[in-house]
Write a protein that holds these residues in place. Structure first.
Motif, PDB file in Angstrom:
ATOM      1  N   HIS A 121      43.904  30.082  40.193  1.00  0.00           N
ATOM      2  CA  HIS A 121      42.560  30.605  39.975  1.00  0.00           C
ATOM      3  C   HIS A 121      41.730  29.644  39.136  1.00  0.00           C
ATOM      4  CE1 HIS A 121      39.286  33.269  38.857  1.00  0.00           C
ATOM      5  NE2 HIS A 121      39.538  32.994  37.587  1.00  0.00           N
ATOM      6  N   VAL A 128      36.658  35.804  40.502  1.00  0.00           N
ATOM      7  CA  VAL A 128      37.895  36.557  40.293  1.00  0.00           C
ATOM      8  C   VAL A 128      38.781  36.292  41.512  1.00  0.00           C
ATOM      9  CG1 VAL A 128      36.851  38.634  41.301  1.00  0.00           C
ATOM     10  CG2 VAL A 128      38.937  38.843  39.963  1.00  0.00           C
ATOM     11  N   THR A 129      40.074  36.182  41.272  1.00  0.00           N
ATOM     12  CA  THR A 129      41.016  35.995  42.370  1.00  0.00           C
ATOM     13  C   THR A 129      41.951  37.194  42.417  1.00  0.00           C
ATOM     14  OG1 THR A 129      40.942  33.586  42.125  1.00  0.00           O
ATOM     15  CG2 THR A 129      42.786  34.505  43.378  1.00  0.00           C
ATOM     16  N   VAL A 130      42.108  37.754  43.602  1.00  0.00           N
ATOM     17  CA  VAL A 130      42.918  38.958  43.786  1.00  0.00           C
ATOM     18  C   VAL A 130      44.226  38.569  44.465  1.00  0.00           C
ATOM     19  CG1 VAL A 130      42.998  41.266  44.819  1.00  0.00           C
ATOM     20  CG2 VAL A 130      40.804  40.304  44.048  1.00  0.00           C
ATOM     21  N   SER A 167      45.043  44.886  47.898  1.00  0.00           N
ATOM     22  CA  SER A 167      45.177  44.344  46.540  1.00  0.00           C
ATOM     23  C   SER A 167      46.526  44.744  45.971  1.00  0.00           C
ATOM     24  CB  SER A 167      44.053  44.882  45.648  1.00  0.00           C
ATOM     25  OG  SER A 167      44.336  44.634  44.278  1.00  0.00           O
ATOM     26  N   TYR A 171      45.022  40.611  39.107  1.00  0.00           N
ATOM     27  CA  TYR A 171      43.767  39.877  39.234  1.00  0.00           C
ATOM     28  C   TYR A 171      43.701  38.746  38.215  1.00  0.00           C
ATOM     29  CZ  TYR A 171      43.144  44.749  40.615  1.00  0.00           C
ATOM     30  OH  TYR A 171      43.348  46.004  41.122  1.00  0.00           O
ATOM     31  N   MET A 173      41.051  36.549  36.291  1.00  0.00           N
ATOM     32  CA  MET A 173      39.639  36.780  35.980  1.00  0.00           C
ATOM     33  C   MET A 173      39.060  35.648  35.150  1.00  0.00           C
ATOM     34  SD  MET A 173      37.159  39.033  36.319  1.00  0.00           S
ATOM     35  CE  MET A 173      38.094  40.487  36.807  1.00  0.00           C
ATOM     36  N   PHE A 189      37.595  48.531  40.065  1.00  0.00           N
ATOM     37  CA  PHE A 189      37.795  47.323  40.867  1.00  0.00           C
ATOM     38  C   PHE A 189      36.890  47.348  42.082  1.00  0.00           C
ATOM     39  CE2 PHE A 189      40.116  45.589  44.584  1.00  0.00           C
ATOM     40  CZ  PHE A 189      40.134  44.247  44.232  1.00  0.00           C
ATOM     41  N   PRO A 203      34.835  36.790  45.925  1.00  0.00           N
ATOM     42  CA  PRO A 203      36.119  36.823  45.230  1.00  0.00           C
ATOM     43  C   PRO A 203      37.169  36.055  46.030  1.00  0.00           C
ATOM     44  CG  PRO A 203      35.136  39.018  45.399  1.00  0.00           C
ATOM     45  CD  PRO A 203      34.357  38.120  46.296  1.00  0.00           C
ATOM     46  N   SER A 205      41.067  35.283  47.409  1.00  0.00           N
ATOM     47  CA  SER A 205      42.282  35.985  47.812  1.00  0.00           C
ATOM     48  C   SER A 205      43.455  35.026  47.705  1.00  0.00           C
ATOM     49  CB  SER A 205      42.152  36.492  49.258  1.00  0.00           C
ATOM     50  OG  SER A 205      43.411  36.928  49.758  1.00  0.00           O
TER      51      SER A 205
END
Length: 245
Positions: A121, A128-130, A167, A171, A173, A189, A203, A205
């Protein structure tokens, strides 16, 4: 590296197991609680400090974990006096957090490398990376495609499967992503994702293909216990390898 663990929920879907014990403290395989597994994993992946967002029966979590020293971690707490959603509890902490940090649910069992996930990330540009996981729903029936008039079948698929991504409740952030929100407000979320997409910010993934189990229902908890003997060395390889040596 720092992680915020969300551990304030009431665990209503997991009753009766959570009648007297908060969900993060329910034992897996009569060995460790879910939260202990997560803490050991985070430490093994380079995390040194943790914030536990507690609410329902939070005093039990605070008494159990303490200052985190027995996990070789520095642990502090934020108390949720009212439900603030998935992201809401973090808004009150922003000035205490590093530029990039992890947010995760306290009821997740996975062998995701949390440290590598956060590093990816930081190297990217997403707000933000999920952590995402591939699922599919298979129909129990043959599916008919019908024309607009509803009078003719134009295609047929026998029990098709529909793939999708979910998800994992983990996460990565970037702090500035949350500066637009007011501390104390309820923020889920879902709202964060929709707000980012509406503003043209995408965002990230991070697709994961390993083991992941979200312990939300009694059947999930039963599965975790049934799989523990096989999955313990996968979830805690540093500990079980040391024991074997």
């Amino acid at each position: 590296m720092h992680a915020v663990i969300l551990a304030g929920g009431k665990g209503t879907r997991l009753r009766p197991y959570t009648t007297c014990v908060p969900k993060p403290l329910v034992p897996i395989g009569d060995t460790y609680s879910i939260l202990e597994i997560v803490l050991y994993q985070l430490r093994s992946r380079g995390f040194t400090s943790i914030t536990l967002a507690i609410g329902h029966m939070g005093h039990l979590i605070r008494a159990f974990v303490g200052d985190g020293s027995r996990y070789d971690l520095r642990v502090d707490y934020t108390d949720e006096l009212m439900p603030l959603g998935t992201i809401g509890p973090v808004l009150n902490l922003l000035d205490r957090l590093p530029e990039h940090f992890l947010i995760m649910n306290g009821d997740v069992l996975t062998n995701l490398d949390y440290g590598a996930f956060l590093t990816r990330h930081v190297r990217g540009s997403a707000p933000v990376t999920v952590a995402t996981y591939r699922r599919e729903i298979r129909s129990e029936f043959g599916v008919l495609d019908v024309d607009d008039a509803g009078q003719s079948i134009v295609a047929f698929r026998e029990k098709p499967s529909v793939p999708f991504h979910v998800s994992m409740g983990v996460y990565a952030m970037t702090r500035e992503t949350l500066r637009r929100y007011t501390p104390g407000q309820v923020l889920g979320f879902d709202t964060l994702m929709l707000d980012l997409l509406a503003s043209g910010e995408r965002p990230g993934s991070d697709l994961f293909g390993g083991y992941w189990l979200d312990i939300g229902r009694p059947e999930d908890y039963d599965t975790a216990n049934e799989q523990w003997n096989d999955m313990a060395p996968v979830l805690l390889p540093h500990m079980y390898q040391s024991a074997a040596d």
